[in-house]
Design an enzyme around this catalytic site. Structure first.
Site, PDB file in Angstrom:
ATOM      1  N   THR A 143       0.847  -1.193   0.000  1.00  0.00           N
ATOM      2  CA  THR A 143       0.000   0.000   0.000  1.00  0.00           C
ATOM      3  C   THR A 143       0.887   1.249   0.000  1.00  0.00           C
ATOM      4  O   THR A 143       1.953   1.275   0.613  1.00  0.00           O
ATOM      5  CB  THR A 143      -0.947   0.008   1.220  1.00  0.00           C
ATOM      6  OG1 THR A 143      -0.167  -0.072   2.425  1.00  0.00           O
ATOM      7  CG2 THR A 143      -1.903  -1.170   1.181  1.00  0.00           C
ATOM      8  N   ASP A 160      -5.047  -0.786   8.394  1.00  0.00           N
ATOM      9  CA  ASP A 160      -5.812  -1.863   9.040  1.00  0.00           C
ATOM     10  C   ASP A 160      -7.219  -1.953   8.453  1.00  0.00           C
ATOM     11  O   ASP A 160      -7.767  -3.049   8.296  1.00  0.00           O
ATOM     12  CB  ASP A 160      -5.908  -1.633  10.553  1.00  0.00           C
ATOM     13  CG  ASP A 160      -4.538  -1.596  11.215  1.00  0.00           C
ATOM     14  OD1 ASP A 160      -3.611  -2.242  10.688  1.00  0.00           O
ATOM     15  OD2 ASP A 160      -4.405  -0.909  12.241  1.00  0.00           O
TER      16      ASP A 160
HETATM   17  O1  RIB Z   1      -2.312   0.704  12.762  1.00  0.00           O
HETATM   18  C1  RIB Z   1      -2.836   1.593  13.719  1.00  0.00           C
HETATM   19  C2  RIB Z   1      -2.744   0.988  15.076  1.00  0.00           C
HETATM   20  O2  RIB Z   1      -1.385   0.827  15.409  1.00  0.00           O
HETATM   21  C3  RIB Z   1      -3.313   1.823  16.193  1.00  0.00           C
HETATM   22  O3  RIB Z   1      -4.663   1.563  16.446  1.00  0.00           O
HETATM   23  C4  RIB Z   1      -2.407   1.520  17.358  1.00  0.00           C
HETATM   24  O4  RIB Z   1      -3.065   0.846  18.374  1.00  0.00           O
HETATM   25  C5  RIB Z   1      -1.257   0.707  16.794  1.00  0.00           C
HETATM   26  O5  RIB Z   1      -1.394  -0.621  17.082  1.00  0.00           O
END
Ligand code: RIB
Length: 313
Positions: free
Chosen positions: A226, A260
């Site tokens: 990405t 995520d």
């Molecule tokens: O990728 C973002 C996440 O990275 C956040 O929510 C934080 O908790 C870390 O784990």
């Protein structure tokens, strides 16, 4: 704990309480600066990915460990509120629930320090307890915010049971065990993770293609890198060409957790539409992640199915 239920997406990974400060810029070394907003949210890469898949409609389970503390209790309730199965989320008194201290600037840059705490205490026995659920799943997702050997074990368990794997090497570590590559049906990382893993710079599509080919050589079946506003590249082991998937142009207010959101969406689409071309899966996941950057926070910004255009389903 045993379960007879079948899951579409199972995530073995982290839960963090995100402590987020908004400030005009990132502080320099040794400097204190005033921020102008603070909030607490649910985060952790594993849980974020699981929640995004659940909000799109996947039947999900999380395998994780939180502390026996108020953050841990709230986290389990958060999973329940989002329809995630919590039978494999353990609580321990030996460490606190993981936390992430996050600074987000007014321009949308961020810096994160995690203290993984209870996440590091997930054990092989607990993973074994989750085997019936892992076996039942269509897609298993792992990252690197728990002990790497637990992620590796989960990937082994998935592959032995013909479950499709997505591995997100985040946060990236040098000298990653070569089995991580070989056990990844989809190896999905961002530009900085690709740089750390390959040793070559990744700032644009061409450089991402180069790094992606290097990762494929290590044994992954497919690679997605990405690139934020530049979208992503998709490479398959059996094809010589790579595909660039452009991003939806949006004005980002906070990109924390966008990767995520992308991976959770990837897992949802792969579980629901197993025959869909990976390039199309990535295009749709990109639309989901583009919505997530238009609001503050990680899970607090993740869209539900109802927020998305019907053509994405
Ligand atoms: O990728 C973002 C996440 O990275 C956040 O929510 C934080 O908790 C870390 O784990």
């Amino acid at each position: 704990m045993m379960t007879e239920e079948a899951f579409q997406v199972i995530v073995v990974g982290s839960c963090m309480t995100d402590l987020v400060s908004q400030s005009p810029r990132l502080p320099k070394e040794g400097e204190t600066i005033h921020g102008h907003n603070f909030f607490i949210g649910f985060g952790g890469k594993g849980a974020n990915q699981c929640i995004q898949a659940a909000r799109l409609g996947a039947k999900t389970a999380m395998v994780a460990k939180v502390g026996k503390d108020s953050f841990g209790d709230s986290y389990i309730q958060n999973f329940k509120d989002n329809g995630v199965h919590t039978g494999f989320v353990g609580q321990t008194s030996c460490a606190a629930t993981g936390v992430a201290s996050i600074v987000v600037t007014d321009e949308g840059q961020n810096a994160i320090v995690i203290v993984a705490g209870a996440n590091m205490l997930l054990t092989k026995n607990e993973l074994r307890d989750a085997l019936p659920a892992i076996r039942s799943a269509k897609v298993l997702v792992c990252q690197l915010e728990i002990a790497p050997e637990m992620s590796l074990q989960a990937l082994h368990m998935a592959k032995e049971n013909k479950v499709t794997t997505i591995f997100n090497p985040a946060p990236a570590i040098p000298n990653l065990d070569p089995d991580f590559y070989r056990l990844s049906d989809v190896f999905c990382c961002n530009e900085s993770e690709a740089e750390l893993l390959t040793g070559s710079s990744v700032n644009n599509v061409e450089e991402a293609n180069h790094a992606g080919r290097e990762l494929l050589k290590r044994g992954c079946r497919t690679v997605i890198i990405t690139l934020g506003a530049q979208g992503c590249v998709v490479l398959k082991a059996q094809e010589s060409t790579s595909k660039h998937v452009p991003a939806t142009p949006v004005t980002a207010v906070d990109t924390t957790g966008a990767g995520d959101s992308f991976i959770g969406a990837l897992a949802f689409y792969m579980a629901h539409y197993p025959k869909m071309e990976l390039q199309e899966v990535a295009r749709r996941a990109g639309h989901v992640a583009a919505l997530s950057v238009q609001a503050m926070g990680t899970q607090s910004s993740y869209p539900h199915k109802r927020d998305l255009a019907a053509e994405l389903f």
